[in-house]
Design a protein around this motif. Structure first.
Motif, mmCIF file in Angstrom:
data_model
loop_
_atom_site.group_PDB
_atom_site.id
_atom_site.type_symbol
_atom_site.label_atom_id
_atom_site.label_comp_id
_atom_site.label_asym_id
_atom_site.label_seq_id
_atom_site.Cartn_x
_atom_site.Cartn_y
_atom_site.Cartn_z
ATOM 1 N N VAL A 138 0.961 -1.302 0.045
ATOM 2 C CA VAL A 138 -0.054 0.065 -0.084
ATOM 3 C C VAL A 138 0.889 1.181 -0.173
ATOM 4 O O VAL A 138 1.923 1.130 0.748
ATOM 5 N N PRO A 139 0.616 2.374 -1.019
ATOM 6 C CA PRO A 139 1.646 3.399 -0.901
ATOM 7 C C PRO A 139 1.316 4.166 0.327
ATOM 8 O O PRO A 139 0.720 4.332 1.100
ATOM 9 N N PHE A 140 2.589 5.031 0.633
ATOM 10 C CA PHE A 140 2.756 5.500 1.830
ATOM 11 C C PHE A 140 1.799 6.879 1.724
ATOM 12 O O PHE A 140 1.245 7.145 3.082
ATOM 13 N N VAL A 141 1.284 7.262 0.728
ATOM 14 C CA VAL A 141 0.387 8.394 0.836
ATOM 15 C C VAL A 141 -1.001 7.905 1.376
ATOM 16 O O VAL A 141 -1.599 8.582 2.187
ATOM 17 N N GLU A 142 -1.483 6.624 1.053
ATOM 18 C CA GLU A 142 -2.769 6.186 1.363
ATOM 19 C C GLU A 142 -2.552 5.818 3.038
ATOM 20 O O GLU A 142 -3.271 5.847 3.894
ATOM 21 N N ILE A 143 -1.368 5.272 3.373
ATOM 22 C CA ILE A 143 -1.142 4.828 4.828
ATOM 23 C C ILE A 143 -1.247 6.232 5.606
ATOM 24 O O ILE A 143 -1.461 6.045 6.729
#
Length: 292
Positions: A138-143
């Motif tokens: 999962v991309p860090f932006v979403e996290i």
């Protein structure tokens, strides 16, 4: 524009994501029951939401499952007396017949007990960042959106968690040398030989026992040796097994009822960790191999 086509129902799309969502929740929480509850909660939230405004259903569901799991982890920290952390994660136990763990379907679908123990030591935000990024990409932006932090902050949390996981020395699989160490421990415990017990225990060994009253943790070779020396001699049979990929044994009473499941973390020629499931109610519900 929504990624749900007119030909698809919301339920069908959700079912196509269920296994992945359950895997995310399980690796977050270490409990199949809790994971099922989280996925069900995610479905209820989806059913109350307008699917037409969801542009990426898989991402939306992952975010929801992540947020619910994070709330569960934080609640465990706030109310430890009601926490699942007072119990061991689910254990997958199979006979140790020389089969490599990765060749066994049941083990391949489980999370290693050693990894789950390490994950439990992480802060909730570290655990979420590590699990979502390192295990599910999962991309860090979403996290960061789940955590209410920036992408850089989420990346730092995952990095910190990764270092904790990597610095925990990977336990050896159930090879001949590891089994010899375990057998030496069992022999010393059965004979009450304190000095021999100390010889096979790491000075910082951790003993974790799951009982009907909760989890008991004992630290240090001296304390663990003392406990092992005076442990019950009710077991009359035992069999070598793999417990979530770790070498272990199952013991039985004379009447054939299971007495305990033990898993050993062997590092070098010493036992660094022992996990014992002695809760008879949990043992009765488990799928265990037959006595040898």
């Amino acid at each position: 524009m929504s990624d749900i086509s007119p030909a698809d129902s919301v339920a069908e799309v959700f079912e196509s994501q269920r296994d992945r969502l359950r895997a995310v929740a399980y690796r977050m929480l270490g409990s199949h029951a809790d994971a099922d509850d989280v996925v069900q909660d995610a479905w209820l939230r989806l059913s109350r939401h307008d699917p037409a405004v969801i542009h990426n259903l898989a991402g939306w569901l992952t975010t929801v499952v992540g947020r619910i799991s994070l709330d569960v982890l934080r609640a465990r920290r706030s109310h430890p007396e009601a926490s699942y952390d007072d119990r061991l994660p689910e254990l997958v136990v199979v006979a140790d017949d020389g089969l490599a763990p990765e060749d066994d379907v049941a083990l391949a679908d489980s999370v290693g007990l050693a990894l789950l123990v390490v994950l439990e030591s992480l802060r909730p935000d570290e655990r979420l960042a590590f699990v979502l990024h390192d295990l599910f990409a999962v991309p860090f932006v979403e996290i960061g959106q789940i955590l209410g932090k920036s992408a850089d902050a989420a990346k730092m949390l995952a990095s910190r968690a990764r270092k904790k996981v990597q610095t925990t020395e990977r336990p050896a699989v159930a090879g001949h040398e590891q089994r010899e160490v375990i057998q030496a421990f069992l022999t010393a415990a059965r004979h009450g030989d304190f000095e021999d017990l100390l010889r096979v225990l790491d000075p910082d060994v951790r003993l974790t026992v799951d009982t009907p009253g909760g989890r008991i943790v004992v630290l240090g070779a001296t304390e663990v040796a003392g406990r092992s020396r005076v442990s019950s001699g009710a077991a009359v049979r035992h069999r070598a097994v793999l417990v979530n990929g770790l070498p272990g044994i199952v013991t039985w009473r004379e009447d054939g009822t299971p007495l305990s499941v033990l898993a050993f973390t062997v590092v070098g020629d010493r036992i660094a960790g022992i996990t014992v499931l002695a809760d008879q109610a949990r043992l009765a519900t488990m799928s265990l191999p037959d006595p040898a």
